[in-house]
Design a protein around this motif. Structure first.
Motif, PDB file in Angstrom:
ATOM      1  N   ALA A   1       0.807  -1.227   0.000  1.00 41.38           N
ATOM      2  CA  ALA A   1       0.000   0.000   0.000  1.00 41.38           C
ATOM      3  C   ALA A   1       0.841   1.280   0.000  1.00 41.38           C
ATOM      4  O   ALA A   1       0.372   2.328  -0.451  1.00 41.38           O
ATOM      5  N   GLN A   2       2.075   1.171   0.518  1.00 40.54           N
ATOM      6  CA  GLN A   2       2.874   2.394   0.643  1.00 40.54           C
ATOM      7  C   GLN A   2       4.144   2.388  -0.195  1.00 40.54           C
ATOM      8  O   GLN A   2       4.702   3.454  -0.444  1.00 40.54           O
ATOM      9  N   ALA A   3       4.613   1.177  -0.540  1.00 43.85           N
ATOM     10  CA  ALA A   3       5.863   1.119  -1.300  1.00 43.85           C
ATOM     11  C   ALA A   3       5.580   0.823  -2.773  1.00 43.85           C
ATOM     12  O   ALA A   3       5.974   1.578  -3.653  1.00 43.85           O
ATOM     13  N   GLN A   4       4.825  -0.266  -3.028  1.00 41.04           N
ATOM     14  CA  GLN A   4       4.496  -0.562  -4.432  1.00 41.04           C
ATOM     15  C   GLN A   4       3.520   0.472  -4.990  1.00 41.04           C
ATOM     16  O   GLN A   4       3.485   0.736  -6.179  1.00 41.04           O
ATOM     17  N   LEU A   5       2.708   1.029  -4.094  1.00 39.88           N
ATOM     18  CA  LEU A   5       1.714   2.031  -4.480  1.00 39.88           C
ATOM     19  C   LEU A   5       1.879   3.255  -3.586  1.00 39.88           C
ATOM     20  O   LEU A   5       2.496   3.152  -2.514  1.00 39.88           O
ATOM     21  N   ALA A   6       1.277   4.362  -3.980  1.00 36.85           N
ATOM     22  CA  ALA A   6       1.100   5.466  -3.035  1.00 36.85           C
ATOM     23  C   ALA A   6      -0.345   5.360  -2.543  1.00 36.85           C
ATOM     24  O   ALA A   6      -1.240   5.042  -3.343  1.00 36.85           O
ATOM     25  N   PRO A   7      -0.598   5.607  -1.252  1.00 42.82           N
ATOM     26  CA  PRO A   7      -1.975   5.469  -0.749  1.00 42.82           C
ATOM     27  C   PRO A   7      -2.995   6.285  -1.533  1.00 42.82           C
ATOM     28  O   PRO A   7      -4.146   5.884  -1.660  1.00 42.82           O
ATOM     29  N   THR A   8      -2.560   7.410  -2.104  1.00 39.51           N
ATOM     30  CA  THR A   8      -3.506   8.264  -2.862  1.00 39.51           C
ATOM     31  C   THR A   8      -3.928   7.628  -4.190  1.00 39.51           C
ATOM     32  O   THR A   8      -4.783   8.155  -4.887  1.00 39.51           O
ATOM     33  N   GLN A   9      -3.299   6.477  -4.537  1.00 39.54           N
ATOM     34  CA  GLN A   9      -3.738   5.771  -5.761  1.00 39.54           C
ATOM     35  C   GLN A   9      -4.783   4.701  -5.450  1.00 39.54           C
ATOM     36  O   GLN A   9      -5.356   4.109  -6.360  1.00 39.54           O
ATOM     37  N   ILE A  10      -4.982   4.418  -4.157  1.00 39.71           N
ATOM     38  CA  ILE A  10      -5.784   3.231  -3.800  1.00 39.71           C
ATOM     39  C   ILE A  10      -7.256   3.603  -3.625  1.00 39.71           C
ATOM     40  O   ILE A  10      -7.609   4.423  -2.768  1.00 39.71           O
ATOM     41  N   ALA A  11      -8.097   2.980  -4.426  1.00 37.21           N
ATOM     42  CA  ALA A  11      -9.542   3.200  -4.309  1.00 37.21           C
ATOM     43  C   ALA A  11     -10.112   2.355  -3.170  1.00 37.21           C
ATOM     44  O   ALA A  11     -10.923   2.837  -2.372  1.00 37.21           O
ATOM     45  N   ALA A  12      -9.707   1.077  -3.103  1.00 34.17           N
ATOM     46  CA  ALA A  12     -10.375   0.177  -2.151  1.00 34.17           C
ATOM     47  C   ALA A  12      -9.477  -0.972  -1.730  1.00 34.17           C
ATOM     48  O   ALA A  12      -8.556  -1.365  -2.446  1.00 34.17           O
TER      49      ALA A  12
ATOM     50  N   VAL B   1      -5.740  -2.328   9.178  1.00 37.35           N
ATOM     51  CA  VAL B   1      -6.090  -2.001   7.781  1.00 37.35           C
ATOM     52  C   VAL B   1      -7.195  -0.937   7.774  1.00 37.35           C
ATOM     53  O   VAL B   1      -7.152   0.017   6.999  1.00 37.35           O
ATOM     54  N   ARG B   2      -8.169  -1.107   8.678  1.00 37.81           N
ATOM     55  CA  ARG B   2      -9.267  -0.127   8.783  1.00 37.81           C
ATOM     56  C   ARG B   2      -8.703   1.266   9.089  1.00 37.81           C
ATOM     57  O   ARG B   2      -9.087   2.260   8.475  1.00 37.81           O
ATOM     58  N   ALA B   3      -7.774   1.331  10.046  1.00 38.73           N
ATOM     59  CA  ALA B   3      -7.202   2.633  10.435  1.00 38.73           C
ATOM     60  C   ALA B   3      -6.436   3.239   9.252  1.00 38.73           C
ATOM     61  O   ALA B   3      -6.514   4.451   8.998  1.00 38.73           O
ATOM     62  N   PHE B   4      -5.728   2.381   8.508  1.00 37.51           N
ATOM     63  CA  PHE B   4      -4.980   2.860   7.341  1.00 37.51           C
ATOM     64  C   PHE B   4      -5.948   3.421   6.286  1.00 37.51           C
ATOM     65  O   PHE B   4      -5.710   4.482   5.705  1.00 37.51           O
ATOM     66  N   CYS B   5      -7.044   2.705   6.068  1.00 39.50           N
ATOM     67  CA  CYS B   5      -8.056   3.167   5.100  1.00 39.50           C
ATOM     68  C   CYS B   5      -8.664   4.496   5.548  1.00 39.50           C
ATOM     69  O   CYS B   5      -8.871   5.400   4.728  1.00 39.50           O
ATOM     70  N   ASP B   6      -8.930   4.609   6.838  1.00 40.92           N
ATOM     71  CA  ASP B   6      -9.478   5.873   7.358  1.00 40.92           C
ATOM     72  C   ASP B   6      -8.505   7.026   7.092  1.00 40.92           C
ATOM     73  O   ASP B   6      -8.899   8.095   6.631  1.00 40.92           O
ATOM     74  N   GLU B   7      -7.238   6.773   7.408  1.00 41.67           N
ATOM     75  CA  GLU B   7      -6.227   7.827   7.277  1.00 41.67           C
ATOM     76  C   GLU B   7      -6.108   8.296   5.827  1.00 41.67           C
ATOM     77  O   GLU B   7      -5.922   9.477   5.567  1.00 41.67           O
ATOM     78  N   HIS B   8      -6.253   7.348   4.885  1.00 38.21           N
ATOM     79  CA  HIS B   8      -5.997   7.696   3.475  1.00 38.21           C
ATOM     80  C   HIS B   8      -7.264   7.724   2.617  1.00 38.21           C
ATOM     81  O   HIS B   8      -7.181   7.721   1.389  1.00 38.21           O
ATOM     82  N   LYS B   9      -8.415   7.739   3.283  1.00 34.94           N
ATOM     83  CA  LYS B   9      -9.711   7.836   2.565  1.00 34.94           C
ATOM     84  C   LYS B   9      -9.867   6.743   1.494  1.00 34.94           C
ATOM     85  O   LYS B   9     -10.254   6.992   0.344  1.00 34.94           O
TER      86      LYS B   9
END
Ligand SMILES: Cc1ncc(COP(=O)(O)O)c(C=O)c1O
Length: 449
Positions: A216-227, A250-258
């Motif tokens: 979620a953070q290395a292969q991707l940037a969180p701002t690219q992740i829809a779901a 995972v829930r907290a990570f999703c909250d942080e990055h919408k």
């Protein structure tokens, strides 16, 4: 209303012919000539009728059902209330098309789903109805992408989300699900699932989350992740329960990055795990909830339910379909909600969980073939291994037990990436006698293995 009477003898299991019987054998021959090779069969038995947790085949043999049509009839086969709701609807209209002349039952069903969702996540909710689990998965991804304006979807090892292109891409196992069907969909990324039994260290939740962050953070940037999409208990993947402590991170990570957190409760929903939805037991509120299978009590229907502002993201006409939320299926699903409440199905599921878990624990202590017994509530699986030390998967043992079982009056099925898990998906209304007689057959199979 005339209802199928299944069996008159006192015992749940009645075997009258060699299995498969002559009529099933003849139909299988015709099936091979007329039907494509692709659809698999757990048993060579052709069904004639079913009631509750009992299936009668075309040769008059009677089986205890531990598969429920792959987790579809949690309320039991041909439940009287479901059947009569369907029959009542047949006197009104069979199809209208919600996109052409909408009807009330679609709204009422969405309201039921919204209320159930709000118990998980106390926010305004809306729903959308489709036909199958895979179609609901496709739509959940469309909705999440539209709501976030992002593309990447993270899914997990051993996941199964269906057979359409996006659902198949999200699915983990290659053969038979994805093999030969490339190119698959882009922008799908896979993270490890906390498979406690096979994780090399005891620190599963932390290490798994570390691996998740790597995606979620290395292969991707969180701002690219829809779901992020997960199953609360892996279904086809081997009945492996999600670790709540991992999912909470995972829930907290999703909250942080919408990021939209999607729970695929297609197999776990409607009491299968002893709660209405397994997310409740995991203590994690999803943003979108996908349901299908037992929602329709035997009729094909699926739903996406979620936070209203996410559900409202697609443009008018952006989601829909000719048959989605078919009126017969809506009537059946409304009856399912009623039955779950009126017949206190969740208490039945909890009692079933206790009886099943007690028996499986005894088996684990007794039979070396069993590497692991696990699950959530009555959604239990047994993982077979060649050796407890090496944990080498033993699909042959699982296959032989399934075969012995149907030859002796019990229908059950395997799952797991290595097809070495027997899963229990009996209708939640199964009686004490039916359960015990079915388990006795499986224990005989274990003794013979
Ligand atoms: C968790 C999960 N998701 C999706 C699906 C696909 O549902 P369907 O077969 O209705 O397309 C299944 C089916 O087994 C499932 O168990």
């Amino acid at each position: 209303m005339k209802r199928p009477s299944v069996g008159t003898e006192n015992m749940p299991i009645v075997i009258k012919t060699k299995i498969p019987g002559p009529k099933s054998l003849a139909l299988m021959k015709e099936r091979q000539a007329a039907v494509a090779r692709g659809p698999f069969h757990v048993t060579p038995l052709f069904i004639a009728k079913a009631q509750g947790a009992i299936i009668e085949d075309v040769d008059g043999n009677r089986f205890v059902d531990f598969a429920a049509g792959i987790g579809v009839v949690n309320v039991g086969h041909c439940h009287a209330s479901v059947a009569s709701a369907i029959q009542d609807q047949t006197t009104k209209f069979l199809h209208a098309g919600f996109n052409v002349t909408p009807y009330e039952s679609y709204i009422r069903l969405c309201e039921k789903l919204n209320t159930a969702f709000t118990r998980l996540n106390p926010v305004p909710a809306k729903s959308f109805l489709a036909n199958s689990g895979a179609e609901a998965v496709e739509n959940a991804v469309k909705i999440a992408r539209m709501a976030t304006g992002r593309q990447a979807i993270i899914c997990f090892d051993h996941a199964f989300h269906g057979r359409t292109y996006m659902a198949m891409t999200l699915t983990s196992k290659s053969k038979p699900y994805k093999y030969g069907f490339a190119p698959l969909n882009p922008e799908v990324y896979r993270a490890p699932f906390p498979y406690v039994y096979r994780w090399p260290t005891p620190n599963v939740a932390d290490e798994c989350f570390h691996a998740f962050l790597n995606v979620a953070q290395a292969q991707l940037a969180p701002t690219q992740i829809a779901a992020v999409i997960f199953e609360p208990v892996l279904g086809e993947g081997g009945f492996i329960p999600m670790l709540p402590e991992f999912l909470k991170k995972v829930r907290a990570f999703c909250d942080e990055h919408k990021i939209v957190l999607i729970a695929d409760e297609i197999q776990t929903g409607f009491g299968r795990t002893g709660a209405m939805f397994a997310s409740e037991q995991l203590g994690v509120a999803p943003d979108l909830l996908i349901t299908a299978k037992s929602l329709g009590g035997g009729l094909p229907i699926s739903a996406i339910t979620g936070r209203a502002e996410i559900m409202d993201a697609p443009l008018e006409g952006g989601i829909g379909g000719t048959f989605g939320g078919n009126p017969l299926a809506c009537a059946a699903a409304l009856a399912v909600f009623e039955v779950i409440e009126r017949d206190d199905l969740l208490s039945k599921a909890k009692a079933l969980a206790t009886a099943l878990q007690d028996r499986l624990a005894l088996w684990k202590a007794k039979y070396d073939l069993i590497g692991d017994v696990r699950g959530l509530g009555p959604m239990q699986g047994i993982e077979f291994v060649k050796s407890r030390k090496t944990k080498e998967p033993n699909p042959d043992a699982a296959k032989a037990i399934v075969r012995y079982a149907y030859e002796h009056g019990v229908i059950c099925m395997t799952s797991g990436t290595h097809s070495n898990v027997i899963r229990f998906l009996m209708p939640l209304v199964i009686s004490h006698d039916e359960l015990n007689e079915g388990l006795d057959v499986l224990e005989n199979a274990l003794k013979n293995s």
